[in-house]
Design an enzyme around this catalytic site. Structure first.
Site, mmCIF file in Angstrom:
data_model
loop_
_atom_site.group_PDB
_atom_site.id
_atom_site.type_symbol
_atom_site.label_atom_id
_atom_site.label_comp_id
_atom_site.label_asym_id
_atom_site.label_seq_id
_atom_site.Cartn_x
_atom_site.Cartn_y
_atom_site.Cartn_z
ATOM 1 N N GLY A 193 0.856 -1.189 0.000
ATOM 2 C CA GLY A 193 0.000 0.000 0.000
ATOM 3 C C GLY A 193 0.889 1.234 0.000
ATOM 4 O O GLY A 193 2.046 1.174 -0.419
ATOM 5 N N HIS A 324 5.735 1.189 19.108
ATOM 6 C CA HIS A 324 4.754 1.711 18.140
ATOM 7 C C HIS A 324 4.998 3.202 17.852
ATOM 8 O O HIS A 324 4.149 4.047 18.142
ATOM 9 C CB HIS A 324 3.316 1.484 18.639
ATOM 10 C CG HIS A 324 2.305 1.551 17.523
ATOM 11 N ND1 HIS A 324 1.119 0.838 17.542
ATOM 12 C CD2 HIS A 324 2.300 2.247 16.352
ATOM 13 C CE1 HIS A 324 0.426 1.110 16.443
ATOM 14 N NE2 HIS A 324 1.133 1.966 15.706
HETATM 15 O O1 LIG Z 1 -2.114 5.475 12.259
HETATM 16 C C1 LIG Z 1 -1.895 4.307 12.572
HETATM 17 O O2 LIG Z 1 -2.658 3.387 12.232
HETATM 18 C C2 LIG Z 1 -0.733 4.004 13.358
HETATM 19 O O3 LIG Z 1 -0.422 2.870 13.603
HETATM 20 C C3 LIG Z 1 0.046 5.166 13.867
HETATM 21 O O4 LIG Z 1 1.400 4.918 13.886
#
Ligand SMILES: O=C(O)C(=O)CO
Length: 359
Positions: A193, A324
């Protein structure tokens, strides 16, 4: 902002009646602002960048869980009662219970994330509720972090820094702390993507010789930019030196990286995941790393988040775990927050959002 300042800030807002409840620590503060002005009521589930909050407060009455920690479920269920709009984060599970608690006046849900696996799409469809999300604005930051994590893992940077600090660095030894190079390698991307394609573009100058990708459909335009070949999963696994997961978490991708998949990778393969922890069967990954089925892994996402500090994965030298932070640049997080606010405002007016999920 400390508690006293926060109180002052919200109470200084004209036409707003403020009520702040402190719950045993400045990180858990519920800010409620109510008005009789006839503006739409929205609930924001977290402290967000001020620029986004200002946008919302310009047009709405904002109730907010104004803390850095996620809103407790019970507070979320109370907070959404009767609102017109819900601004949420990827840590909030938005399901039938939350939507029912909000009630029939709810017009729109907007998440400050590109991923929306935390939102029940069937429940939104049932209620004909639009969903806003934040694609594009985090592509560069996340692709950059993916490359950083790949290099950190492949060149064993965390181990190296540890050796320096702990006195393990003796002398220059021909095969000590050797990792794997990108030059001449084959990189397999699962999910080409926006982010997957941006990762490939950034890796190309390192001299990668082949890009393979796998997903639901071929992506000729993105693939063409780096000369990537669309292949079946088995071919990607058996041919790739680096396997990178940048796919969305869906019922089809849930725990797709399991024992069978790891066993099909090269024993020298390095696995990188910057999508969602849920795409990996973590116990199987631990076994694969421990047994040498694959060489190493770099994870920016885990299940759960945060990963408990006594988790077995954290005992492994060949596993790098980050908290994350794929999109974690100040600019990107601000843009995400602002886009989520714009989506919410458009949805409240019944207009097409700047970035709306096709439900
Ligand atoms: O925006 C998202 O889905 C994330 O994982 C942010 O890092």
């Amino acid at each position: 902002m400390n508690f006293a300042l926060k109180l002052q800030y919200f109470c200084n807002k004209p036409a707003l009646f403020c009520c702040l409840l402190k719950r045993g620590g400045s990180r858990e503060i519920l800010v409620r602002s109510m008005s009789t002005t006839g503006k739409p009521n929205v609930y924001v589930t977290r402290k967000i960048p001020q620029k986004a909050l200002d946008l919302l407060q310009g047009e709405c009455n904002v109730s907010q869980w104004a803390a850095d920690d996620p809103v407790p479920r019970v507070e979320l269920l109370k907070g959404v009662k009767g609102v017109d709009g819900l601004y949420c984060l990827l840590t909030d599970k938005i399901d039938a219970e939350v939507l029912d608690a909000a009630g029939p006046g709810l017009k729109v849900v907007s998440t400050m994330s590109v991923g929306y696996d935390h939102v029940s799409l069937p429940e939104l469809r049932k209620r004909k509720l639009p969903l806003g999300y934040t694609p594009d604005v985090l592509t560069d930051a996340t692709a950059e972090l993916t490359v950083a994590l790949l290099l950190t893992t492949s060149r064993r940077l965390v181990e190296g820094v540890h050796e320096v600090k702990s006195g393990g660095w003796g002398t220059w030894i021909p095969l000590w702390m050797c990792g794997s190079g990108l030059s001449g390698s084959t990189v397999g991307i699962v999910g080409l993507g926006r982010i997957g394609a941006a990762v490939a573009e950034r890796l190309k100058p390192f001299g990668v010789s082949r890009f393979l990708y796998h997903g639901r459909n071929p992506k000729p335009e993105a693939a063409g930019r780096v000369g990537a070949e669309f292949v079946g999963l088995d071919e990607l696994l058996s041919e790739s030196d680096f396997v990178i997961a940048t796919c969305a978490l869906t019922p089809e991708t849930k725990e797709m990286f399991n024992k069978t998949v790891f066993s099909r990778m090269k024993s020298s393969a390095i696995f990188i995941n910057t999508s969602r922890g849920g795409v990996v069967h973590q116990e199987d990954l631990y076994e694969a790393l421990k047994s040498g089925t694959i060489k190493a892994a770099g994870l920016d996402v885990t299940t759960p988040e945060p990963l408990p500090t006594d988790h077995p994965l954290l005992t492994l030298d060949n596993c790098v775990v980050l908290p994350h932070i794929g999109s974690a640049t100040v600019e990107t997080r601000t843009e995400m927050a602002v886009l989520a606010a714009r989506n919410l405002l458009a949805g409240l007016k019944g207009e097409k959002m700047p970035a709306q999920v096709q439900l």
